[in-house]
Design a protein around this motif. Sequence first.
Motif, PDB file in Angstrom:
ATOM      1  N   LEU A  70       1.003 -13.229  -5.563  1.00 31.69           N
ATOM      2  CA  LEU A  70       0.599 -12.612  -6.839  1.00 31.69           C
ATOM      3  C   LEU A  70      -0.580 -13.096  -7.431  1.00 31.69           C
ATOM      4  CD1 LEU A  70       1.153 -10.084  -8.505  1.00 31.69           C
ATOM      5  CD2 LEU A  70       2.628 -11.152  -9.806  1.00 31.69           C
ATOM      6  N   LYS A  71      -0.671 -14.487  -7.229  1.00 33.39           N
ATOM      7  CA  LYS A  71      -1.951 -15.160  -7.835  1.00 33.39           C
ATOM      8  C   LYS A  71      -3.335 -14.576  -7.202  1.00 33.39           C
ATOM      9  CE  LYS A  71       0.315 -19.546  -9.365  1.00 33.39           C
ATOM     10  NZ  LYS A  71       0.309 -20.863  -9.034  1.00 33.39           N
ATOM     11  N   GLY A  72      -2.993 -14.416  -5.733  1.00 28.15           N
ATOM     12  CA  GLY A  72      -4.177 -14.017  -5.030  1.00 28.15           C
ATOM     13  C   GLY A  72      -4.726 -12.639  -5.166  1.00 28.15           C
ATOM     14  N   VAL A  73      -3.901 -11.761  -5.778  1.00 27.94           N
ATOM     15  CA  VAL A  73      -4.116 -10.337  -5.866  1.00 27.94           C
ATOM     16  C   VAL A  73      -3.864  -9.833  -7.315  1.00 27.94           C
ATOM     17  CG1 VAL A  73      -3.486  -9.513  -3.671  1.00 27.94           C
ATOM     18  CG2 VAL A  73      -1.852  -9.509  -5.518  1.00 27.94           C
ATOM     19  N   LEU A  74      -3.758 -10.725  -8.404  1.00 28.61           N
ATOM     20  CA  LEU A  74      -3.541 -10.147  -9.746  1.00 28.61           C
ATOM     21  C   LEU A  74      -4.861  -9.533 -10.290  1.00 28.61           C
ATOM     22  CD1 LEU A  74      -1.872 -10.061 -12.264  1.00 28.61           C
ATOM     23  CD2 LEU A  74      -2.289 -12.488 -12.936  1.00 28.61           C
ATOM     24  N   GLU A  75      -6.059 -10.330  -9.952  1.00 26.70           N
ATOM     25  CA  GLU A  75      -7.456  -9.783 -10.516  1.00 26.70           C
ATOM     26  C   GLU A  75      -7.651  -8.403  -9.896  1.00 26.70           C
ATOM     27  OE1 GLU A  75     -11.829 -10.500  -9.135  1.00 26.70           O
ATOM     28  OE2 GLU A  75     -11.234 -12.084 -10.376  1.00 26.70           O
ATOM     29  N   GLY A  76      -7.279  -8.079  -8.828  1.00 25.31           N
ATOM     30  CA  GLY A  76      -7.321  -6.751  -8.356  1.00 25.31           C
ATOM     31  C   GLY A  76      -6.533  -5.892  -9.076  1.00 25.31           C
ATOM     32  N   ILE A  77      -5.294  -6.298  -9.156  1.00 23.15           N
ATOM     33  CA  ILE A  77      -4.174  -5.484 -10.076  1.00 23.15           C
ATOM     34  C   ILE A  77      -4.739  -5.132 -11.541  1.00 23.15           C
ATOM     35  CG2 ILE A  77      -1.979  -5.532 -11.250  1.00 23.15           C
ATOM     36  CD1 ILE A  77      -1.211  -7.034  -8.652  1.00 23.15           C
TER      37      ILE A  77
END
Length: 112
Positions: A9-16
């Motif tokens: 999740l840390k890797g995709v949180l910005e996109g979310i």
Amino acid sequence: MGKQTTEMLKGVLEGIVLAIISVRPAYGYEITARLREHGFADIAEGTVYALLVRVERRGLVDVEKVPSQKGPPRKVYALNDSGRAQLDEFWEAWSFLAERLEQLRGEGQHDG
């Protein structure tokens, strides 16, 4: 949420978060609430605020200070053109990865 999920999740949180802001501008607490509505209940508000500082510094959002009835003005974040481009890039990367992961999962299920 398990450790592996948290790390992913840390890797995709910005996109979310950019995806959430792309629907309509929002302030930090509202973004956190929307994350929770989408099932991301374990994300701390502090994590979201730190991420918002980063995307603001990187010029991916426009920020407007809006008066609040409860204390200081709220910073409302809106996706700008740079943010939209970043979000498009995120969705392309997500699609690429998701397709390959599904292929690998399918291969593993057939070989077992």
